[in-house]
Design an enzyme around this catalytic site. Structure first.
Site, mmCIF file in Angstrom:
data_model
loop_
_atom_site.group_PDB
_atom_site.id
_atom_site.type_symbol
_atom_site.label_atom_id
_atom_site.label_comp_id
_atom_site.label_asym_id
_atom_site.label_seq_id
_atom_site.Cartn_x
_atom_site.Cartn_y
_atom_site.Cartn_z
ATOM 1 N N ASP A 99 12.302 5.596 0.078
ATOM 2 C CA ASP A 99 11.317 4.923 0.924
ATOM 3 C C ASP A 99 11.651 3.433 0.996
ATOM 4 O OD1 ASP A 99 9.187 3.818 2.257
ATOM 5 O OD2 ASP A 99 7.668 4.976 1.192
ATOM 6 N N HIS A 116 7.269 -2.949 0.889
ATOM 7 C CA HIS A 116 7.284 -2.842 -0.569
ATOM 8 C C HIS A 116 8.340 -3.723 -1.234
ATOM 9 C CE1 HIS A 116 4.585 0.421 0.235
ATOM 10 N NE2 HIS A 116 5.502 1.035 0.964
ATOM 11 N N ILE A 138 3.568 -4.704 -1.799
ATOM 12 C CA ILE A 138 2.682 -3.799 -2.527
ATOM 13 C C ILE A 138 3.464 -2.573 -2.996
ATOM 14 C CG2 ILE A 138 0.656 -4.577 -1.262
ATOM 15 C CD1 ILE A 138 0.812 -2.019 0.414
ATOM 16 N N GLY A 161 2.192 3.805 -2.094
ATOM 17 C CA GLY A 161 1.097 4.694 -2.459
ATOM 18 C C GLY A 161 1.593 5.955 -3.135
#
Length: 285
Positions: free
Chosen positions: A188, A193, A208, A211
Site C-alpha cells: 500500500d 502514509h 497517518i 487503517g
C-alpha cells in the site's frame, strides 16, 4: 459527476492472479508489530518460517497488489482525487486457512455506491480462490469526500450498539514512529502514509497510519489473547475506521466476549482515547 454510479456498478469485474511467499507473510506480520519480544514462542509463530502461521488479515495485502481502496478508484465510472479518499471500513470472511505460500485468482467489483450526503461510499468486494476452491472474501468501504448528494440510497445501517460491561481484556500496543513506512512495503504505497506534503493537502498534520495496519494489529491482539494464538479459529472480521492513528501513538484495544465472537473497540491513548476502530467484531470457531 466524477462518480458515475451506473457505470461503476455495471463495470466488468477486475480479475487477476496473485501469489505470495513465506517472506511476504513475515514482512506483513512485522509491519503490524509482530516479533516483540523477538524470541517469544508466541511471536515466532508470525516470524519464523519453520513455525509460520498466517494471520487472516494478510488477505488484505496478499500478492502485494493495490489495496481495495486503490482498486476501487480504477473501476470505470470512478474518477476522484486520491486526497479526498479514506478507507471507511473493512470486512473479511475466511473460507479456509490461508496457506503460507500460494497462488490465487482474485475477482473484484463495485457492489454498491452509498449516498451519505457530504460523501459517497463505494463498496468493493473481492473474492479470492485457488485450485482448492474459495479462500477468502473481503469488502473495502471507500469514503470519498464531496461526492454525495446525488440522490442515491444511504445504504444499510451498520452501526452496532456499544459493548456493555467491563471488557474481558485490555491490551495496549505502542506503534512505531516508522510503522507506516514498514507496513507500506506490503503493497500500500498511498502517499498519505509517507509524504508530509500529501498528508497536509488531505487535511492531516502529518502522515497517518494505514487503517489496515491497525486492522491487522487488532486482529492479532484478539487471536493472541482470547483465541489461544490459533489463527485458524478466525471465521470473519469486520471493523469501521472511526478515526486516524499517527505513527508512534499507542493503541488501547478493549475486548468483550460475545456469542460466537469477540467485540472490540480501539482508541488512541495519547489523544484522550480518540476512537480508532468501532463496530468491530471477530467471529470465530
Amino acid at each position: 459527476m466524477p462518480i458515475d454510479t451506473s457505470k461503476a456498478l455495471a463495470a466488468a469485474p477486475l480479475t487477476g492472479d496473485i501469489s505470495w511467499t513465506a517472506e511476504d507473510v513475515q514482512l506483513y506480520h512485522l509491519g503490524i508489530g509482530a516479533g516483540v519480544p523477538a524470541t517469544d514462542p508466541g511471536e515466532l509463530r508470525y516470524t519464523l518460517e519453520s513455525r509460520l502461521h498466517v494471520l487472516p488479515s494478510f488477505a488484505t495485502v496478499a500478492g502485494s497488489g493495490a489495496p481495495g481502496v486503490i482498486r476501487a478508484l480504477s473501476v470505470p465510472g470512478v474518477d476522484v482525487d486520491l486526497a479526498r479518499v479514506l478507507h471507511a471500513g473493512q470486512t473479511l470472511t475466511v473460507h479456509r486457512p490461508i496457506p503460507v505460500e500460494g497462488t490465487a485468482r482474485t475477482t473484484s467489483r463495485i457492489t454498491a455506491v452509498h449516498d451519505k450526503g457530504g460523501a459517497a461510499v463505494l463498496v468493493l468486494r473481492t473474492d479470492a480462490a485457488d485450485s482448492g476452491g474459495p479462500l477468502w472474501t473481503d469488502e473495502a468501504h471507500v469514503h470519498v469526500r464531496g461526492e454525495g448528494g446525488f440522490g442515491g440510497a444511504r445504504g444499510p445501517a451498520s452501526r452496532l450498539a456499544a459493548p456493555t460491561g467491563e471488557p474481558e481484556r485490555i491490551v495496549e500496543h505502542a506503534t512505531r514512529e516508522d510503522q507506516a513506512l514498514l507496513y507500506r512495503l506490503s503493497g500500500d504505497h498511498n502517499p498519505l502514509h509517507a509524504d508530509p506534503g500529501f498528508a497536509r493537502a488531505a487535511g492531516f498534520a502529518r502522515p497517518i497510519l494505514h487503517g489496515l495496519c491497525t486492522y491487522g494489529m487488532t486482529l492479532k491482539a484478539v487471536v493472541d489473547t482470547l483465541l489461544g494464538g490459533d489463527v485458524t479459529r478466525v471465521r470473519s472480521y469486520r471493523a469501521r475506521f472511526a478515526g486516524i492513528v499517527y505513527p508512534g501513538e499507542t493503541l488501547r484495544i478493549r475486548m468483550w466476549r460475545a456469542e460466537g465472537g469477540v467485540r472490540v473497540t480501539v482508541s488512541a491513548v495519547e489523544r484522550d482515547e480518540a476512537p480508532v476502530l468501532t463496530d468491530t467484531v471477530v467471529h470465530h470457531a
